[in-house]
Write a protein that holds these residues in place. Sequence first.
Motif, short mmCIF file in Angstrom:
data_model
loop_
_atom_site.label_atom_id
_atom_site.label_comp_id
_atom_site.label_asym_id
_atom_site.label_seq_id
_atom_site.Cartn_x
_atom_site.Cartn_y
_atom_site.Cartn_z
N TYR A 66 -95.54 -5.83 -47.06
CA TYR A 66 -96.38 -4.74 -46.73
C TYR A 66 -97.73 -4.96 -46.72
O TYR A 66 -98.35 -4.67 -45.56
CB TYR A 66 -96.25 -3.58 -47.64
N TYR A 109 -98.85 -0.31 -41.69
CA TYR A 109 -97.49 0.68 -41.96
C TYR A 109 -98.28 1.85 -42.83
O TYR A 109 -98.95 1.82 -43.86
CB TYR A 109 -96.71 -0.18 -43.10
N MET A 150 -97.57 5.76 -44.13
CA MET A 150 -96.19 6.62 -44.57
C MET A 150 -96.20 7.87 -44.01
O MET A 150 -95.03 8.46 -43.69
CB MET A 150 -96.56 7.16 -46.16
N GLY A 154 -103.43 4.21 -50.92
CA GLY A 154 -102.02 4.68 -50.81
C GLY A 154 -101.42 6.05 -50.79
O GLY A 154 -100.74 6.43 -49.97
N PHE A 155 -102.14 6.82 -51.37
CA PHE A 155 -101.49 8.06 -51.82
C PHE A 155 -102.34 9.40 -51.34
O PHE A 155 -101.91 10.46 -51.00
CB PHE A 155 -101.19 8.41 -53.13
N ARG A 175 -102.51 7.40 -47.41
CA ARG A 175 -101.15 7.13 -46.75
C ARG A 175 -101.05 5.66 -46.42
O ARG A 175 -100.05 5.58 -45.38
CB ARG A 175 -100.26 8.24 -46.17
N VAL A 192 -100.01 2.49 -46.20
CA VAL A 192 -99.37 1.46 -47.20
C VAL A 192 -99.54 0.02 -47.08
O VAL A 192 -99.95 -0.73 -48.16
CB VAL A 192 -97.72 1.67 -46.92
N SER A 209 -103.29 -0.40 -48.58
CA SER A 209 -103.10 -0.51 -50.15
C SER A 209 -102.47 -1.38 -50.86
O SER A 209 -103.14 -1.77 -52.04
CB SER A 209 -102.43 0.73 -50.50
N SER A 210 -101.46 -2.06 -49.92
CA SER A 210 -100.50 -3.24 -50.54
C SER A 210 -101.45 -4.44 -50.41
O SER A 210 -101.52 -5.15 -51.43
CB SER A 210 -99.45 -3.51 -49.77
N SER A 242 -99.99 -2.89 -59.36
CA SER A 242 -99.84 -3.75 -58.27
C SER A 242 -98.45 -3.31 -57.60
O SER A 242 -98.15 -3.76 -56.34
CB SER A 242 -99.96 -5.24 -58.46
N ILE A 261 -97.26 1.34 -54.86
CA ILE A 261 -96.97 1.41 -53.61
C ILE A 261 -95.41 1.27 -53.38
O ILE A 261 -94.57 2.22 -52.85
CB ILE A 261 -97.95 1.14 -52.47
N PRO A 262 -95.08 0.01 -53.27
CA PRO A 262 -93.72 -0.41 -52.92
C PRO A 262 -92.73 0.28 -53.87
O PRO A 262 -91.43 0.90 -53.38
CB PRO A 262 -93.61 -1.94 -53.15
N ILE A 264 -91.97 3.63 -52.66
CA ILE A 264 -91.10 3.49 -51.33
C ILE A 264 -89.69 3.35 -51.74
O ILE A 264 -88.79 3.94 -51.26
CB ILE A 264 -91.43 2.49 -50.37
N ILE A 273 -97.92 10.72 -58.64
CA ILE A 273 -97.60 10.33 -57.61
C ILE A 273 -96.03 10.87 -57.42
O ILE A 273 -95.92 11.76 -56.09
CB ILE A 273 -97.62 8.93 -57.39
#
Lengths: 307, 281
Positions: A55, A60, A62, A274-275, A278, A280, A283-284, B127, B130-131, B134, B220
Motif C-alpha cells: 500500500y 489509495y 479509503m 490513516g483514519f 483516510r 491508506v 499512512s502506510s 505498523s 491500516i492493513p 482493511i 478504530i
Amino acid sequence: METSKVEIKNVALGKASGRMTYARQQKMLGVIFSFPALALMFTFLILPVALAFIYSLMNYNMLNPEAKIFTGLDNYIRLFQDAIFYTALKNTLYFTVLVVPLQCGVALCLALLVNKKVKVASLGRVFFFSPVVTSMVVVAILWTFLYNVDNGLINSVLNFFGINNQPFLLSPNQAMNSIIFMSIWQAAGFQMMIFLAGLKDVPETLYEAAEIDGANAWQKFLNVTLPSIKHVTGFVLIITTIQAFRLFIQPYVMTNGGPSDSTKTLVFMLYENGFQFRDVGYSSAIAVVFFLVVIIVSLVLKKVLKQ
Amino acid sequence: MKQRTKKRWGKIAVSSAIIALGFLFISPLLWMIVASIKPETLIFKDMGFQAFIPKELTFDNYAKILFSDDINFFHYMKNSLFTVGMIVLLGTIVNSLCAYALVKLKFPGSNLILIIIIALYVVPFESVLIPLYIVVNKFGWINEFPALIVPFIASAFNIFLFRQFFMEFPKELEEAAQLDGATPFQTFIRIVVPNSKPVFATAAILTFVTHWSDFMWPLIVATDQSIQTVQIGIQYLFTDNNIQYGQIMAALTLTTIPVVLIFLFFQRYYVQGITASGVKG
C-alpha cells in the motif's frame, strides 16, 4: 465433558494409531496443533506487514478504494518533503531520548530501594507498581486534570512553594515534558520489577567479598551490582525504547497532538492520515518508515549493549 | 557498635525514602479514588492535602454512571470483559497447542516456523494498523466483536512463553505416558496440561492485562457504541461537552478495579510473567 472429548478424539485417531508409529502420530499432531495459531498469524500479522509495504507504493484512499493505483515511491517522496513528518520524528526522538534513560534510572533506583531489607520494602513495591496496573487512558485522563492550569492539583502544590501557575499541557514548551514526566510515573514500576528480579539473582557472596576488600556502598554498586545485572539492564533498555517509539495514547487523549504540533508523534501522524484523512497509501508509508526506525534502533541497541 | 548505629541510620534513611516516594507514586490514584466519592463541587475546591480527604461521602457518582440510562457504564464493562475473556480463553488454547507442537512434536519446518514467530515478536502493532483494518473490513467485521478478538488470539509472545516452559517439561513423564499406550494427544491433555498450570496462569493474566487496556484498535474498529470497550467509554465521558468530573473519577476507578483484583489475587504469576519475559528474553 473433558473425557468424552478425549474419547471422541481417540476414536478419530484410533483407526490410524494401529498402523501409525508414535513418531508419525506426533508429527501429524504437530501440524494439527500449530495450524490454528499459524493461520491466524499469517492472516492478521504477516499478511498485513506485506500489505503495508504494498500500500505504501500506492495512491489509495479509503473513501475511493476503486481508484487505487501504483505510484512507486511517490508517498515516500511526499513524506520526506513533509514538514510535519520532521516535527513528528523530532518529537518522537525527543520523547525517547529523555524517557528511556530517566525511566530506567528511576526504575533502577526504586528497585535498589525496595531490595533493601527494611519493613516497608514490600509496601513500597506495591506503591511503585500501582500506576502500572492503571491503563494509559485512565492515567492520561487523570493527569489532564492534575495538570490543569487553573485548578489542577499540581499547580496548587507549586503555589504552596511560591511558584506561579504553569500552563503545562497548554504550552508548546511544556506539553511534551509534562507527558514525559507522567509516562515515567506510569511505567517505572514495570521496569523496577524486572530490575528487582535481576538484583535477587546477584550472589550474596560477591557483596561479602567486596565488603572484606573494604568497598563502600557506591563502590559495591559500581563493581558488583551493575556488572551482575548487565543483561537485565540491556533488556530493559530495549523494551523501554520500543515502547517509547510507540507513543500515541498520551498525546491523543491529553493534547490531540498540540499545542502547535508540539506533541505530534510518528504514530499520531500515522493514525491521523490513516483514519481521519483516510489516506491508506500515505499512512502506510509512515508505517513502513516507523517499522524500519524501530527495527534499526533496536538492532543497533542490541549490538551496542553486547559490547 | 559504631558500624551498627551506622547501619540503623541507613535503614531509617531507606525506609523514609520509600515512604516519601511511595506517597508520590500513589497520590494521583489516591486522589482519583477520593474524588470519585466526593460531591462534584468539592473536587476542584479541596486543594493540597484536603484533596485526599473525603469530608462528605457520596456514592452518587457511581450510582449515576452505573444505573442511569444515558451513560450505563455496565455496558462498556460487559463488552470489555467479554472481548478480553474471549482473547484469553482462545489465546491460551491456540498458543499453548502451537508451542507444544513446536517444542515436542517436531515436524518438518517447525524450527523455521519458530524463528519466524520470534522475528514477528518485534513487529510493532502500529505498523500494521491500516492493513489490518482493511483485512478485518474484508471479513465484514467492522463494529462486530470478532474485530476486537480474532486478530489477537495468536500471539508470538505467548507462544514464546509457553515454549520456554514446555522445553523444560520432564521428558520422563511423557515417555511414561507413551509406554502406557497413550497417544500424543492424550499425553498432552492428561500429562502436560495438568502439570503446566503456572505457565497457563501467567499467559492468561498477561493477556488479560495487556488487552484490558487496548485503546487504539477499538478506537478504530468499534465506532458503534454497541461493541465499545471500557477504555473507549471513559474517553467519551472525558470529551463530553457537559463534563462531570465526579462521574469520570468513578468511571476511571471502576476501569482499574479488574486489573487491581488480578494483581491482588495472582500477584505471583503476574510478576513471574513480567520477569520471565525480561530475564529470558
